[in-house]
Scaffold this active site. Structure first.
Site, PDB file in Angstrom:
ATOM      1  N   ASP A 118       0.853  -1.194   0.000  1.00 15.56           N
ATOM      2  CA  ASP A 118       0.000   0.000   0.000  1.00 15.56           C
ATOM      3  C   ASP A 118       0.877   1.229   0.000  1.00 15.56           C
ATOM      4  O   ASP A 118       2.081   1.152   0.238  1.00 15.56           O
ATOM      5  CB  ASP A 118      -0.855   0.015   1.279  1.00 15.56           C
ATOM      6  CG  ASP A 118       0.033  -0.003   2.518  1.00 15.56           C
ATOM      7  OD1 ASP A 118       0.409   1.072   2.982  1.00 15.56           O
ATOM      8  OD2 ASP A 118       0.380  -1.106   2.986  1.00 15.56           O
ATOM      9  N   ASP A 121       1.595   4.510   2.131  1.00 11.79           N
ATOM     10  CA  ASP A 121       1.359   5.008   3.480  1.00 11.79           C
ATOM     11  C   ASP A 121       0.515   6.285   3.411  1.00 11.79           C
ATOM     12  O   ASP A 121       0.297   6.843   2.338  1.00 11.79           O
ATOM     13  CB  ASP A 121       2.716   5.275   4.159  1.00 11.79           C
ATOM     14  CG  ASP A 121       2.627   5.203   5.669  1.00 11.79           C
ATOM     15  OD1 ASP A 121       2.030   4.247   6.181  1.00 11.79           O
ATOM     16  OD2 ASP A 121       3.144   6.110   6.336  1.00 11.79           O
TER      17      ASP A 121
END
Ligand SMILES: [Zn+2]
Length: 268
Positions: A208, A210
């Site tokens: 992902d 952040d």
């Protein structure tokens, strides 16, 4: 102890097994039991010990993982080289989900974790300027690239205390310093490995972006686990191939980390 291994793998979130038909060993260490039973088996010609970092049922959050017991248990089995796959967030727009980062630097933003074995009977100061094994890193990069992974050779892993994710301001601060990825388990694992003169290589899979990079609501735990689950088979293959490509004899500096230092006790 009869069962031995020369390579250790500490599996991260979603990575709960590596070896089929392996022997399961319950180990006791001076630091309590490791995260789970240790499985020892072979990959090709190499003997490998595997520990699921969070336990097989993911019972240990990052700040409660028995890091000292895990590394000690590996050393007890004869392990000298450790591979540490883990899920990380990216601090850079150009490293999206699925990118692999083999960091060469680390920033410790944890607090309250025991980060040494040497907390009695005198001080032991080991060098940590270069926290990762150069030969493990180059092996992992080479293996990943030949397997078709988009691989970043180098970069800085920020290890946060967790279990919460970063605020947007923290994330922007990390990114502004030029750091690359953020995780919750790479420290004290790396320094404890160094304190036992083990080679340690982080294999970080970006799951992902952040909070700072993403305009949306930021990362959720479910997203991380789901993404990692989709990539587990691929990570297992990468780790297996890297294990088989690691040097049989160490020529890196890791094994000399304690040379000339008087230790308060003997290492297993
Ligand atoms: Zn090394």
């Amino acid at each position: 102890m009869v069962t031995r291994a020369d390579i250790g793998v500490i599996g991260g979130s979603g990575f709960y097994s590596l070896l089929d038909d392996a022997e399961e060993i319950q180990l006791a260490t001076p630091y309590g039991p490791p995260s789970d039973v240790v499985t020892v088996g072979r990959i090709g010609s190499r003997s490998v010990a595997f520990i699921p970092r969070h336990g097989r049922d993911h019972r240990f959050p990052p700040h409660r993982i028995p890091y000292r017991a895990n590394l000690w248990a590996l050393r007890m089995l004869g392990v000298r080289q450790v591979l540490a796959p883990s899920a990380v967030g990216s601090l850079r727009a150009e490293y999206g989900p699925g990118a692999l980062v083999i960091p060469d630097q680390l920033v410790d933003r944890t607090s309250g974790r025991v980060q040494t074995y040497y907390d009695i009977d005198g001080a032991v100061h080991v060098s940590f300027a270069d926290p990762y094994c150069p030969s493990g890193r180059s092996t992992a990069v080479r293996t990943a690239r030949s397997g078709g992974w988009e691989t970043v050779d180098g970069g800085t892993l920020v290890v946060i205390e967790g279990p919460r994710f970063s605020t947007r301001a923290e994330s922007q601060w990390y990114a502004g310093n030029g750091w690359s990825i953020v995780g919750m388990t790479g420290f004290p694992e790396a320094i404890l490995a160094r304190e036992l003169a083990l080679c340690y290589t982080s294999i970080s899979l970006v799951t992902d972006h952040d909070a700072g990079v993403e305009a949306g609501q930021g990362v959720t735990h479910d997203e991380v686990l789901e993404f990692f689950a989709q990539n587990v088979a691929r990570m297992r293959t990468l780790v297996s191939e890297t294990v088989q490509s690691l040097p049989e004899e160490r020529t890196c500096p890791c094994g000399s980390a304690l040379d000339g230092i008087k230790l308060p006790f003997e290492l297993p």
